[in-house]
Design a protein around this motif. Structure first.
Motif, PDB file in Angstrom:
ATOM      1  N   PRO A 179       0.652  -1.075  -0.035  1.00  0.00           N
ATOM      2  CA  PRO A 179      -0.119  -0.425  -0.158  1.00  0.00           C
ATOM      3  C   PRO A 179       0.746   1.294   0.101  1.00  0.00           C
ATOM      4  CG  PRO A 179       0.484  -1.206   2.537  1.00  0.00           C
ATOM      5  CD  PRO A 179       0.748  -1.674   0.801  1.00  0.00           C
ATOM      6  N   TYR A 180       0.444   1.784  -0.380  1.00  0.00           N
ATOM      7  CA  TYR A 180       0.742   4.153   0.109  1.00  0.00           C
ATOM      8  C   TYR A 180       1.412   3.870   1.434  1.00  0.00           C
ATOM      9  CZ  TYR A 180      -2.105   5.890  -3.798  1.00  0.00           C
ATOM     10  OH  TYR A 180      -2.070   6.036  -5.391  1.00  0.00           O
ATOM     11  N   ARG A 181       3.136   4.346   1.255  1.00  0.00           N
ATOM     12  CA  ARG A 181       3.170   4.226   2.550  1.00  0.00           C
ATOM     13  C   ARG A 181       2.212   5.766   3.555  1.00  0.00           C
ATOM     14  NH1 ARG A 181       8.852   3.418   4.068  1.00  0.00           N
ATOM     15  NH2 ARG A 181       9.801   2.024   1.669  1.00  0.00           N
ATOM     16  N   ALA A 182       2.524   5.514   4.784  1.00  0.00           N
ATOM     17  CA  ALA A 182       1.599   6.473   5.954  1.00  0.00           C
ATOM     18  C   ALA A 182       1.898   8.054   6.553  1.00  0.00           C
ATOM     19  CB  ALA A 182       1.736   5.275   7.396  1.00  0.00           C
ATOM     20  N   LYS A 183       1.454   8.232   6.454  1.00  0.00           N
ATOM     21  CA  LYS A 183       1.384   9.881   6.344  1.00  0.00           C
ATOM     22  C   LYS A 183       2.305   9.929   8.014  1.00  0.00           C
ATOM     23  CE  LYS A 183      -1.931  12.711   4.326  1.00  0.00           C
ATOM     24  NZ  LYS A 183      -2.310  11.562   3.589  1.00  0.00           N
ATOM     25  N   ALA A 184       3.411  10.773   8.330  1.00  0.00           N
ATOM     26  CA  ALA A 184       4.127  10.838   9.268  1.00  0.00           C
ATOM     27  C   ALA A 184       3.416  12.302  10.543  1.00  0.00           C
ATOM     28  CB  ALA A 184       5.374  11.665   8.608  1.00  0.00           C
ATOM     29  N   ALA A 185       4.069  11.416  11.941  1.00  0.00           N
ATOM     30  CA  ALA A 185       2.756  12.100  12.668  1.00  0.00           C
ATOM     31  C   ALA A 185       4.172  14.131  12.878  1.00  0.00           C
ATOM     32  CB  ALA A 185       2.960  11.080  14.030  1.00  0.00           C
ATOM     33  N   LEU A 186       3.229  14.827  12.223  1.00  0.00           N
ATOM     34  CA  LEU A 186       4.141  15.785  12.539  1.00  0.00           C
ATOM     35  C   LEU A 186       3.034  17.049  12.834  1.00  0.00           C
ATOM     36  CD1 LEU A 186       4.586  16.471   8.422  1.00  0.00           C
ATOM     37  CD2 LEU A 186       5.841  14.948  10.446  1.00  0.00           C
ATOM     38  N   ASP A 187       2.903  18.182  13.409  1.00  0.00           N
ATOM     39  CA  ASP A 187       2.635  19.033  14.139  1.00  0.00           C
ATOM     40  C   ASP A 187       1.556  20.062  12.731  1.00  0.00           C
ATOM     41  OD1 ASP A 187       2.815  18.260  16.543  1.00  0.00           O
ATOM     42  OD2 ASP A 187       5.149  19.574  16.640  1.00  0.00           O
ATOM     43  N   GLY A 188       1.987  19.589  11.754  1.00  0.00           N
ATOM     44  CA  GLY A 188       1.192  20.140  10.396  1.00  0.00           C
ATOM     45  C   GLY A 188       1.539  20.032   9.343  1.00  0.00           C
ATOM     46  N   TYR A 189       1.003  20.652   8.315  1.00  0.00           N
ATOM     47  CA  TYR A 189       0.568  19.747   7.191  1.00  0.00           C
ATOM     48  C   TYR A 189       1.770  19.370   6.704  1.00  0.00           C
ATOM     49  CZ  TYR A 189      -1.338  18.295   2.961  1.00  0.00           C
ATOM     50  OH  TYR A 189      -1.866  17.307   1.764  1.00  0.00           O
ATOM     51  N   TYR A 190       2.743  20.577   7.057  1.00  0.00           N
ATOM     52  CA  TYR A 190       4.640  20.551   5.548  1.00  0.00           C
ATOM     53  C   TYR A 190       5.091  20.329   6.937  1.00  0.00           C
ATOM     54  CZ  TYR A 190       1.747  22.213   1.804  1.00  0.00           C
ATOM     55  OH  TYR A 190       1.102  22.255   0.887  1.00  0.00           O
ATOM     56  N   PRO A 191       6.567  19.280   6.729  1.00  0.00           N
ATOM     57  CA  PRO A 191       7.628  19.167   8.401  1.00  0.00           C
ATOM     58  C   PRO A 191       7.872  20.479   8.095  1.00  0.00           C
ATOM     59  CG  PRO A 191       8.010  18.093   6.439  1.00  0.00           C
ATOM     60  CD  PRO A 191       6.682  18.680   6.154  1.00  0.00           C
TER      61      PRO A 191
END
Length: 641
Positions: free
Chosen positions: A279-291
């Motif tokens: 599957p697609y790679r999962a999203k990273a845990a970030l405080d915002g939409y962009y690192p």
């Protein structure tokens, strides 16, 4: 069209994009001077706001692909007329926690009670936000403005003199001055292979579920305890996975050693297949939409301005991708030396050499990628190198004696990917993907409205980069990867492998799938699900309205030229900006007819789907609220504002 004493416009499509047009029309109408009557007809068989995709009554297991802080249908641009009502989704979410709307259901209140800004809301709750936004707007109508909702399909649009007649599925028609096509996801005809699979299923008594909006699928038709072949492992796959597991009473538990799945006994055996095999790679845990730790150094607004100043129409592979490639490498290696001390012995010397190797030199004929490889050979061991293209194909170059070996490899991949997501800004791989994600926001502006050559749009941007970056940067929440790993360990899910081939064994009366890289017999099932979104191609549409517009020559698909000089039909309509008006078959442009959203996919890239709320302290990219500015331009043109 100039101002008049009476203006009547039709918005066809009442989902998020139609709602944005309605909101902008009301905002502009409030600024009109004099006695102007404005009547708006909103046409959609589904309730206004949610439209088709975001219905509040759908299963709460269907999650959005973005966190609460991301989406909005209300612009936040001070240069535009101020909204009369509404807020971003996150502002609405916070307000409902303290002052809930009477229309909220107990299930919605329960979700809101625990939903935070960084959590992924259900699509049903986003649909409630959209509906509430429409209700708030209707409570603030400017003087002289009336709105009528027609819960039926628009089946035709005909030009009659200076007006349009809009035929309704419920009978009768509307006569209006302007028409906005905010059609959203439209039904599509199946491709040849899908039609053959569907026909074989009908002949042999098999179950074939074609591409569809997941909430439209009758998942109860899939029998428990039997294999079901699921093609596609993108976002629709996780929707299918949830309905066939948790949706049937199964539960995930966490005793501290990772997720485990407790079966209800009502699940089918899900056999998942995709081109990559994962599957697609999962999203990273970030405080915002962009690192926040990633800053683009090469693919910048200044770089785009240099192309324009030099009179260069950039190509994707030749001009734009090399800049983003550099940014991705820098994000990876600068994160590596920060998060893994000792991975690189001499950090200052390494970063200085890497910076020099990647800096464009007009006087040098040296290939910058070769220069980077030379630097890495000196400073970075093989274990810490980035295989960028390999990130999207983690099983490439591997073969497996059996499907059990493949399943174990996919579980390892899923758990490693979830672990990296949890590390967030401390993981070099996720920060490389973060650079791609930031770069994508810049590219959306760079390539819009003919910003790159046709041939590089066809062969580069849409030819390889789109699927590459989608598989890395558009994945599900990390929880989904952990759940899929738990399901595989529990024997509820297994995998086919990369490059699968699908067919029908007519003698055995079963669908089959096989990967050339996995040993053993082909997998077989009497049920096959296409976990794919319906194709977004106007020429393959199954919409009576769009087909009528094409047949009558009021609109046409856009043609693009390949590098070989051959014309190819693009996915979207041919339009003229700004605002976007469709080009007719004879090359003319019809005044008063406008397009917003997915049917702009041959002119815009990636901006026609959702609008990004402004995040305090975060970057503000022009592409973030592009679709809202498009809606504003349409409103200005309709009202002569």
């Amino acid at each position: 069209m100039g101002k008049s004493t009476s203006i009547r416009a039709a918005i066809i499509g009442a989902g998020p994009r139609g709602t944005s047009v309605l909101e902008r029309l009301l905002a502009h109408a409030a600024t009109l001077s004099g006695s102007v009557a404005v009547h708006l007809d909103v046409i959609d068989p589904h309730p206004a706001g949610p439209g088709h995709v975001w219905q509040p009554a759908q299963s709460r297991l269907y999650l959005m692909n973005t966190q609460s802080f991301y989406p909005t249908v209300i612009p936040e641009d001070p240069r535009l007329p101020a909204p009369l009502a509404g807020a971003t989704f996150d502002q609405w979410r916070a307000r409902q926690r303290t002052d809930p709307s009477p229309s909220l259901t107990p299930e919605e209140l329960e979700e809101l009670a625990v939903l935070e800004s960084r959590d992924f809301p259900s699509r049903a709750l986003y649909g409630r936000y959209l509906r509430c936004t429409v209700e708030e707007l209707l409570g603030r109508l400017p003087d002289g403005v009336t709105v009528a909702f027609h819960e039926t399909a628009a089946e035709s649009v005909h030009r009659t003199g200076d007006a349009f007649d809009v035929g309704l599925g419920s009978g009768g028609s509307l006569t209006v001055d302007s028409v906005v096509l905010a059609l959203g996801h439209i039904p599509s005809r199946l491709n040849l292979e899908q039609r053959e699979l569907q026909a074989s299923a009908g002949q042999l008594g098999l179950r074939y579920l074609p591409p569809a909006v997941p909430a439209d699928v009758d998942w109860s038709a899939i029998p428990a305890g039997e294999p079901v072949l699921v093609r596609g492992m993108g976002l629709n796959f996780f929707d299918a996975m949830g309905q066939l597991t948790e949706g049937r009473g199964g539960k995930f538990t966490d005793a501290g050693a990772g997720l485990e799945y407790q079966s209800s006994g009502q699940e089918p055996l899900i056999i998942a297949a995709s081109r990559r095999g994962t599957p697609y790679r999962a999203k990273a845990a970030l405080d915002g939409y962009y690192p926040s730790s990633v800053t683009l150094r090469y693919l910048t607004e200044a770089a785009l301005e240099r192309f324009a100043a030099a009179g260069i129409l950039p190509g994707f592979d030749h001009d734009l991708w090399p800049l983003l490639h550099r940014d991705t490498l820098w994000a990876y290696y600068s994160t590596l030396v920060r998060s893994q001390p000792g991975a690189v012995p001499d950090v200052p010397a390494f970063l200085a050499a890497l910076d020099e190797a990647m800096r464009p030199h007009a006087h040098s004929s040296t290939n910058w990628e070769d220069a980077v490889e030379s630097v890495l050979a000196v400073h970075v061991g093989p274990r810490h190198r980035l295989d960028l293209l390999g990130l999207a194909s983690p099983l490439a170059g591997r073969s497996f004696p059996s499907r059990a070996d493949l399943d174990a490899a996919v579980v390892d991949y899923l758990l490693d990917d979830a672990r990296r997501s949890a590390l967030g800004e401390q993981d070099p791989v996720k920060m490389a993907i973060g650079a791609l994600h930031r770069g994508r926001a810049v590219l959306k502006t760079a390539v819009a409205d003919g910003g790159i050559t046709d041939e590089s749009w066809v062969a580069g941007l849409r030819g390889w980069f789109e699927s590459f970056v989608e598989g890395l940067a558009s994945g599900p929440p990390a929880l989904r990867a952990e759940q899929l790993a738990a399901l595989a360990r529990a024997g509820v899910v297994s995998f086919v492998g990369p490059d699968p081939r699908f067919s029908v064994d007519r003698r055995a009366r079963r669908f089959t799938a096989v990967s050339p890289w996995v040993g053993g017999q082909p997998v077989t099932a009497t049920t096959m699900v296409e976990a794919l979104a319906p194709a977004n191609r106007v020429a393959a549409n199954d919409s009576p309205l769009l087909q009528q517009l094409l047949d009558d020559g009021l609109v046409r698909p856009r043609l693009m030229m390949t590098a070989e000089g051959a014309p190819v039909e693009a996915t979207g309509l041919d339009v003229r900006p700004h605002p976007y008006r469709p080009v007719a078959a004879n090359g003319s442009v019809t005044d008063g007819l406008y397009v917003l959203g997915l049917q702009l996919s041959a002119t815009q890239w990636g901006t026609a789907i959702a609008a990004e709320a402004v995040q305090p302290g975060g970057p503000v990219y022009a592409s973030g609220q592009r679709t809202l500015r498009d809606a504003d331009e349409i409103a200005q043109a309709i009202l002569g504002a």
